[in-house]
Structures are given as structure tokens and as C-alpha cells.
Design a protein around this motif. Sequence first.
Motif, PDB file in Angstrom:
ATOM      1  N   LEU A   6     -14.870  20.880   8.424  1.00 42.03           N
ATOM      2  CA  LEU A   6     -14.762  19.548   9.052  1.00 42.03           C
ATOM      3  C   LEU A   6     -13.775  19.563  10.234  1.00 42.03           C
ATOM      4  O   LEU A   6     -12.655  20.064  10.116  1.00 42.03           O
ATOM      5  CB  LEU A   6     -14.304  18.526   8.001  1.00 42.03           C
ATOM      6  N   TYR A  11     -15.677   6.903  14.298  1.00 37.20           N
ATOM      7  CA  TYR A  11     -15.730   5.530  13.779  1.00 37.20           C
ATOM      8  C   TYR A  11     -16.553   4.658  14.712  1.00 37.20           C
ATOM      9  O   TYR A  11     -16.014   3.790  15.405  1.00 37.20           O
ATOM     10  CB  TYR A  11     -14.311   4.949  13.659  1.00 37.20           C
TER      11      TYR A  11
ATOM     12  N   ILE B   4      -6.685  16.095  13.090  1.00 38.78           N
ATOM     13  CA  ILE B   4      -7.142  14.840  13.713  1.00 38.78           C
ATOM     14  C   ILE B   4      -5.979  13.835  13.687  1.00 38.78           C
ATOM     15  O   ILE B   4      -5.036  13.988  12.904  1.00 38.78           O
ATOM     16  CB  ILE B   4      -8.372  14.227  13.000  1.00 38.78           C
ATOM     17  N   LEU B   6      -4.470  10.223  12.884  1.00 39.56           N
ATOM     18  CA  LEU B   6      -4.725   9.113  11.965  1.00 39.56           C
ATOM     19  C   LEU B   6      -3.696   8.012  12.204  1.00 39.56           C
ATOM     20  O   LEU B   6      -2.490   8.265  12.194  1.00 39.56           O
ATOM     21  CB  LEU B   6      -4.584   9.616  10.523  1.00 39.56           C
ATOM     22  N   PRO B  21      -8.550  17.195   8.730  1.00 43.09           N
ATOM     23  CA  PRO B  21      -9.594  16.185   8.540  1.00 43.09           C
ATOM     24  C   PRO B  21     -10.088  16.068   7.098  1.00 43.09           C
ATOM     25  O   PRO B  21     -10.609  15.033   6.713  1.00 43.09           O
ATOM     26  CB  PRO B  21     -10.724  16.636   9.468  1.00 43.09           C
ATOM     27  N   ASN B  22      -9.930  17.138   6.302  1.00 44.24           N
ATOM     28  CA  ASN B  22     -10.439  17.046   4.916  1.00 44.24           C
ATOM     29  C   ASN B  22      -9.360  16.653   3.907  1.00 44.24           C
ATOM     30  O   ASN B  22      -9.583  16.746   2.705  1.00 44.24           O
ATOM     31  CB  ASN B  22     -11.122  18.354   4.508  1.00 44.24           C
ATOM     32  N   ARG B  24      -7.308  14.440   1.482  1.00 39.87           N
ATOM     33  CA  ARG B  24      -7.581  13.193   0.763  1.00 39.87           C
ATOM     34  C   ARG B  24      -6.411  12.228   0.964  1.00 39.87           C
ATOM     35  O   ARG B  24      -5.273  12.656   1.199  1.00 39.87           O
ATOM     36  CB  ARG B  24      -7.721  13.461  -0.745  1.00 39.87           C
ATOM     37  N   LEU B  54      -6.121  -0.592  -0.896  1.00 33.70           N
ATOM     38  CA  LEU B  54      -6.593  -0.335   0.470  1.00 33.70           C
ATOM     39  C   LEU B  54      -7.215  -1.632   0.995  1.00 33.70           C
ATOM     40  O   LEU B  54      -8.194  -2.117   0.410  1.00 33.70           O
ATOM     41  CB  LEU B  54      -7.626   0.795   0.448  1.00 33.70           C
ATOM     42  N   VAL B  59      -8.309   0.960  -5.194  1.00 37.30           N
ATOM     43  CA  VAL B  59      -9.265   2.071  -5.071  1.00 37.30           C
ATOM     44  C   VAL B  59      -8.634   3.365  -5.580  1.00 37.30           C
ATOM     45  O   VAL B  59      -7.418   3.448  -5.729  1.00 37.30           O
ATOM     46  CB  VAL B  59      -9.717   2.285  -3.594  1.00 37.30           C
ATOM     47  N   ASN B  60      -9.489   4.369  -5.797  1.00 38.88           N
ATOM     48  CA  ASN B  60      -9.012   5.685  -6.213  1.00 38.88           C
ATOM     49  C   ASN B  60      -8.647   6.511  -4.972  1.00 38.88           C
ATOM     50  O   ASN B  60      -9.541   6.893  -4.212  1.00 38.88           O
ATOM     51  CB  ASN B  60     -10.102   6.469  -6.963  1.00 38.88           C
ATOM     52  N   CYS B  62      -7.915   9.478  -4.822  1.00 39.15           N
ATOM     53  CA  CYS B  62      -8.437  10.850  -4.898  1.00 39.15           C
ATOM     54  C   CYS B  62      -9.861  10.940  -4.365  1.00 39.15           C
ATOM     55  O   CYS B  62     -10.355  12.029  -4.101  1.00 39.15           O
ATOM     56  CB  CYS B  62      -8.394  11.371  -6.331  1.00 39.15           C
ATOM     57  N   LEU B  63     -10.541   9.797  -4.217  1.00 41.66           N
ATOM     58  CA  LEU B  63     -11.939   9.826  -3.770  1.00 41.66           C
ATOM     59  C   LEU B  63     -12.076   9.574  -2.274  1.00 41.66           C
ATOM     60  O   LEU B  63     -13.172   9.661  -1.733  1.00 41.66           O
ATOM     61  CB  LEU B  63     -12.758   8.757  -4.513  1.00 41.66           C
ATOM     62  N   ILE B  64     -10.965   9.220  -1.616  1.00 37.13           N
ATOM     63  CA  ILE B  64     -11.072   8.837  -0.210  1.00 37.13           C
ATOM     64  C   ILE B  64     -10.417   9.896   0.664  1.00 37.13           C
ATOM     65  O   ILE B  64      -9.329  10.386   0.363  1.00 37.13           O
ATOM     66  CB  ILE B  64     -10.308   7.525   0.062  1.00 37.13           C
ATOM     67  N   LEU B  65     -11.071  10.183   1.768  1.00 37.00           N
ATOM     68  CA  LEU B  65     -10.428  11.043   2.759  1.00 37.00           C
ATOM     69  C   LEU B  65      -9.428  10.187   3.526  1.00 37.00           C
ATOM     70  O   LEU B  65      -9.700   9.021   3.821  1.00 37.00           O
ATOM     71  CB  LEU B  65     -11.470  11.584   3.728  1.00 37.00           C
ATOM     72  N   GLY B  67      -8.852  10.367   6.511  1.00 40.05           N
ATOM     73  CA  GLY B  67      -9.536   9.998   7.754  1.00 40.05           C
ATOM     74  C   GLY B  67     -10.380   8.743   7.634  1.00 40.05           C
ATOM     75  O   GLY B  67     -10.690   8.103   8.632  1.00 40.05           O
ATOM     76  N   GLN B  68     -10.749   8.369   6.387  1.00 39.30           N
ATOM     77  CA  GLN B  68     -11.518   7.134   6.183  1.00 39.30           C
ATOM     78  C   GLN B  68     -10.633   5.907   6.349  1.00 39.30           C
ATOM     79  O   GLN B  68     -11.140   4.791   6.409  1.00 39.30           O
ATOM     80  CB  GLN B  68     -12.081   7.104   4.745  1.00 39.30           C
ATOM     81  N   ASN B  70      -8.434   5.251   8.785  1.00 44.08           N
ATOM     82  CA  ASN B  70      -7.927   5.015  10.147  1.00 44.08           C
ATOM     83  C   ASN B  70      -7.941   3.518  10.448  1.00 44.08           C
ATOM     84  O   ASN B  70      -8.961   2.856  10.251  1.00 44.08           O
ATOM     85  CB  ASN B  70      -8.800   5.771  11.144  1.00 44.08           C
TER      86      ASN B  70
END
Lengths: 291, 155
Positions: A6, A11, B4, B6, B21-22, B24, B54, B59-60, B62-65, B67-68, B70
Motif C-alpha cells: 500500500l 479521499y 502518507i 495524516l 499507509p497500512n 491501524r 470516532l 468503533v474497534n 483494530c479494524l480501522i486503518l 489512513g481512514q 484523515n
Amino acid sequence: MRLAKLQRVSYPETVAEAIQILSDKKRGAVALSGGVSFVFSPLQSVEELVSLSRLPLNYIKRKNGGLRIGATTPIADLVTSRAVKNYGDGILWETAHRIGSTLNRNLITVGGNLVQPFIWSDLSTVVLALRAGIKIQGKKSRDLSAEEFFTRLPRQFLKRGELVTEIVFPPFPKNYRAAYEKFTLTENDFALLKVAVVLARSGRVCRDVIIVVGGATILPQRVLSAEEILRKKIGSQILVNEASEVAAEEIKVSRDIRCSEEYKRDLCRALVRGILERILLDQKVPEWKLF
Amino acid sequence: MKKITLKITINGRKHTLRIDPNLRLLDLLRDELRLTGTKEGCGIGECGACTVILDGRAVNACLILAGQCNGREVVTIEGLTGKDDLHPLQQAFIDHGAVQCGFCTPGMIMSAAALLDQNPTPTEEDIREAISGNLCRCTGYTQIVEAIQAVADDN
Ligand SMILES: Cc1cc2nc3c(=O)[nH]c(=O)nc-3n(C[C@H](O)[C@H](O)[C@H](O)COP(=O)(O)OP(=O)(O)OC[C@H]3O[C@@H](n4cnc5c(N)ncnc54)[C@H](O)[C@@H]3O)c2cc1C
Ligand code: FES
Ligand code: FES
């Protein structure tokens, strides 16, 4: 390492922009909705993730007795929506309410849940039973019925750059009844099997019926032979038993390390019978009595 | 791996960070920002030890990057009050004996805080539903539900 290649997260603010990025073969980009499935599939070759979170696809709208739901709507919003609760005998609400935990539902989106079905996925079963439509946008737009959408794994037939944008639930007439049941070992566990039934009645006559079984295979299955037994007949315990027997015999069952094929067929029989007893014969069947 | 940028608000503080970028969200909080109140249990969305808020929703992490997130706002257990004193939920957990080993506690409290923000007077069923993604191996949940109910009653 997950997502080892990656490089970027983008966005886009419009669907057109997202499609443009996703269509560019060189960018190796993949859509990211709730992002929850990446914990199960590491996607080692993906170079770019295209976050759908800023697209104007997070909505639930009532339209002519039906519903239009945007692809990035979190499952949690279905659970808090009065429109969803009042639609289709509450079948969509019931299904959404039983997906994962509250924490998971805040992340999982309607589109993500449908585009990448797992053997435990819930929405696909109900979307098929309700004869919903799926709107897809890419270089061109196309509308598919749920039946067409679930003939193959959606990720195999969605073209590069195509996005699911909306799910269209048709009007649900007054003489229709619907119910969804799933079997899990604990309340939040991944379901072993689920069944959705939508039927049209006049009095005790079953005018039309759709029986869908999910979790026997990754894609949900309609059980046409069981439907045929009930269609245009007066509902009776004998017919209900026969239909559930046939459903249990006819479904395809893939290997599942969690239980045997025989067990899934037994579950199928119990769930189909219990739902039909409730919505065709008006019997009060408590959950514990289903099994 | 190329980093990246953030932009994220965590516990009311704006950050501009260069991250893998990867990464969590959970790793960003614990490893990069040393906000170790957020725990890692299962890492697959099942235990709730990593619960954060969030944009107003529990939310968890551990399930979110990362980068999500931003342009978004995260609250962790460290940011619940913004002060040194305890949040009413933290005090209620102590008062009701709702903490034993304590590993689930930050996640439980974040789920409860998100619930009370949205619904200040929840029923017992609402409370149980809100913490349905938070596992506790010690308490048996009764004291936890009582602690949350006590704060709701004060509302
Ligand atoms: C602990 C846990 C429990 C769960 N329990 C359940 C359960 O009980 N029932 C259930 O049904 N699910 C459950 N799930 C969720 C399920 O397994 C999937 O992870 C989830 O549905 C993925 O949704 P998402 O919005 O996160 O999609 P993403 O992970 O973002 O995307 C999934 C795939 O679809 C693609 N995609 C996403 N949106 C679109 C779009 N609009 N157009 C085109 N392609 C798109 C993505 O590129 C990706 O390949 C659970 C998950 C966890 C972690
Ligand atoms: S560590 Fe995130 S849910 Fe368990
Ligand atoms: S107090 Fe130990 S896990 Fe909850």
C-alpha cells in the motif's frame, strides 16, 4: 504484513472522481468502505485504497413505499432508522440489528457487506428475498436485480472502476409478510445458517413466496422447489412441513469447518418451518422452539 | 514503505503525522502516540478492548486503518475528561466494583460514553446492547451494567 504494497489512501469527494481513480489500471486501487473485511483478506497486491467515506452515499430515503439506501451507509444507521424499522415487516431492521456487535455495525457499510459476501454475511440473504435492486456506477451505469447480482461473487463481475452506489428496496404491499432468522452459537457469533422468507397472503392462501437460505454457501440461494409447494395453496402444517423438508434436501451446502453438512440441513429445515409457521400459519413460535 | 500524511484530531488535539499507509488506528494510538489506555485483545473486531470514539461513534480501532481517519476526530480513554479528574463513568466503575483485571475497562467505558452521549437515559437493554461488542472475562457484566445505569440515572 497486511496491505504490504500500500502506497496511498485517497479521499474522493464525488462518485465520478472515485470511479476515475479506481478505473486507472496503473494505480492498482481498491475501494475502501467500512474497511472491516481487510482484517479477513490481506490484499497484498493493493497499492492504493480509495476511501468512499466522503462520497454522498450515506443515506436512507423513503420512496413510494420502498427504500433507497446509499452504499456507504453504516449498518448502525439502519438500526436507528424508523423508515427501516417500518419497512417490510421489520425484516431489514431485524437483519441489520443482528449483524456483529454495536462496535462492528458502526463500521460495516451496506455496500461493503454486499460486495464481499462471506459465508456468515447477513444482508445478501434479505436483499435477495426482498427482490431489491442494486445500482452500479462505472464508466456506464447499470441496474441489476439482487437475483442477477448474486449469481456470482460480486467482486468477480464488477468491472474495474465500478462501484455499487445504492440499494433499492421495492414497495412492500400490505398483504405481504416477511421474516428473517439466523442461527448463531452466541448472540454476536458468525451465523451458521440464516433464512429469509417473504410471502404474499390473502387470508390463509399463499399467493407468492420467496424462500432464501444464506450461509449454506457463500452466496444466498433461493429454494424454488420449496416455494412451489406453497405458491397459490392454502397454508397448512402439512404443506409447511413439506416445504421445509424439501428446502433442507435441495440446498447446496459447501464445506464449513464449523459444522457438518447434515447439521446445516437440519438447521435449514428448522428455520424454514419456524418462519413459515409464524408468517403463514400465524403461530407464535418462540426462538427457542425453532430448534 | 512510503509514508502518507495524516491529519487527525485526537482527544481535542490536532495532529499532522507521517505514517505507514497500512498502520491501524490502534497502532497509531498505542505505538506512535503512546496512548496505551486503548488495549489490543483479539485484533479482529471481536473483543472491544480497542474501543475508541470516532466522530461520535464507538468503533474497534483494530479494524480501522489510521489512513481512514484523515480529517476525523478520535477520542480515547485518555481524552474522556480532558482534565485530571475522573469521568463519572470511571468513578462509577470504581464505586460499583466493575473493574477486576481492568483490561476490558477502557473499551467498556468508551462504549458506554458513546451511548450516553447519544442517549443520556438508556434502558438496561440499551446498555447491554451498547456494550455487546466488549467482552469481559472477569466481572460477569452485572456490575458494569449497574455502573453505567448509575451514571444514566444521574442524568
Ligand atoms: C467481528 C466481526 C463480526 C462480523 N459479523 C458479521 C455478521 O454477523 N454479519 C455480517 O453480515 N457481517 C459481519 N461482519 C462484517 C463482514 O464480515 C465484512 O467484514 C463487512 O461486511 C465488510 O463491510 P465493509 O463496509 O467494511 O466493507 P469493506 O471491507 O470496506 O469492503 C469489502 C469489499 O468490497 C469492496 N467494496 C466496498 N464497498 C464497495 C462499493 N460501494 N462498491 C464496490 N465495491 C465495494 C471493497 O473494495 C472490498 O473489496 C463482521 C465483521 C467482523 C470484523
Ligand atoms: S482488539 Fe479490537 S476488537 Fe479485539
Ligand atoms: S475486568 Fe478483567 S476482562 Fe473485564
